[in-house]
Design a protein around this motif. Sequence first.
Motif, PDB file in Angstrom:
ATOM      1  N   ILE A   1     -13.686   1.327  -4.925  1.00 27.12           N
ATOM      2  CA  ILE A   1     -12.403   1.155  -4.255  1.00 27.12           C
ATOM      3  C   ILE A   1     -11.824   2.542  -3.985  1.00 27.12           C
ATOM      4  O   ILE A   1     -11.921   3.435  -4.825  1.00 27.12           O
ATOM      5  N   ASP A   2     -11.214   2.738  -2.808  1.00 28.02           N
ATOM      6  CA  ASP A   2     -10.572   4.032  -2.557  1.00 28.02           C
ATOM      7  C   ASP A   2      -9.086   3.927  -2.226  1.00 28.02           C
ATOM      8  O   ASP A   2      -8.431   4.936  -1.983  1.00 28.02           O
ATOM      9  N   LEU A   3      -8.525   2.713  -2.217  1.00 26.10           N
ATOM     10  CA  LEU A   3      -7.082   2.528  -2.067  1.00 26.10           C
ATOM     11  C   LEU A   3      -6.684   1.230  -2.753  1.00 26.10           C
ATOM     12  O   LEU A   3      -7.320   0.198  -2.558  1.00 26.10           O
ATOM     13  N   VAL A   4      -5.625   1.294  -3.553  1.00 28.25           N
ATOM     14  CA  VAL A   4      -5.050   0.103  -4.175  1.00 28.25           C
ATOM     15  C   VAL A   4      -3.709  -0.175  -3.503  1.00 28.25           C
ATOM     16  O   VAL A   4      -2.891   0.728  -3.361  1.00 28.25           O
ATOM     17  N   VAL A   5      -3.513  -1.414  -3.085  1.00 25.90           N
ATOM     18  CA  VAL A   5      -2.231  -1.849  -2.532  1.00 25.90           C
ATOM     19  C   VAL A   5      -1.615  -2.805  -3.539  1.00 25.90           C
ATOM     20  O   VAL A   5      -2.255  -3.775  -3.955  1.00 25.90           O
ATOM     21  N   CYS A   6      -0.396  -2.500  -3.954  1.00 21.16           N
ATOM     22  CA  CYS A   6       0.282  -3.364  -4.923  1.00 21.16           C
ATOM     23  C   CYS A   6       1.765  -3.419  -4.586  1.00 21.16           C
ATOM     24  O   CYS A   6       2.252  -2.680  -3.737  1.00 21.16           O
ATOM     25  N   GLY A   7       2.475  -4.284  -5.246  1.00 18.06           N
ATOM     26  CA  GLY A   7       3.904  -4.428  -5.020  1.00 18.06           C
ATOM     27  C   GLY A   7       4.704  -3.960  -6.209  1.00 18.06           C
ATOM     28  O   GLY A   7       4.187  -3.839  -7.320  1.00 18.06           O
TER      29      GLY A   7
END
Length: 141
Positions: free
Chosen positions: A104-110
């Motif tokens: 993985i090279d980007l994590v999207v979270c809230g």
Amino acid sequence: MSYQHILAAIDLSEDSQQIVQKAVALAKPLGADVSFVHIDVNYAELYTGLIDINLAETQHQALEASQKQLQALADKADYPIKYILIGSGDLSNELVDTIKEFNIDLVVCGHHQDFWSKFLSSTRQLMNCSPIDMLVIPLKD
């Protein structure tokens, strides 16, 4: 920088759709892969006293419910979802292991912008251990 594999960290709240939409919007122009991850509570670690329930059965039911919710989000994503991952245990450790294992090279979270999140924020916990870029979506309460 061009991202190749974006991981949407989903807590299965009502706001999860926003996280999915943002991850897909980023992935489409790049042709990047999108995967979902949800880290469930490990019930066995929460309670150490005597308890009259079958923890394995409870954990299995929670896993099935999470899988169904994640699949419903994937069906609405309008983009192919490479992996739907469910783990249990410590959020930070599980996420770091997932990042390494699946490249993985980007994590999207809230991040909920409410009173309690100032003190008890899992996103802040992730920011302190993530070895890669993160995109944090503000979630108004």
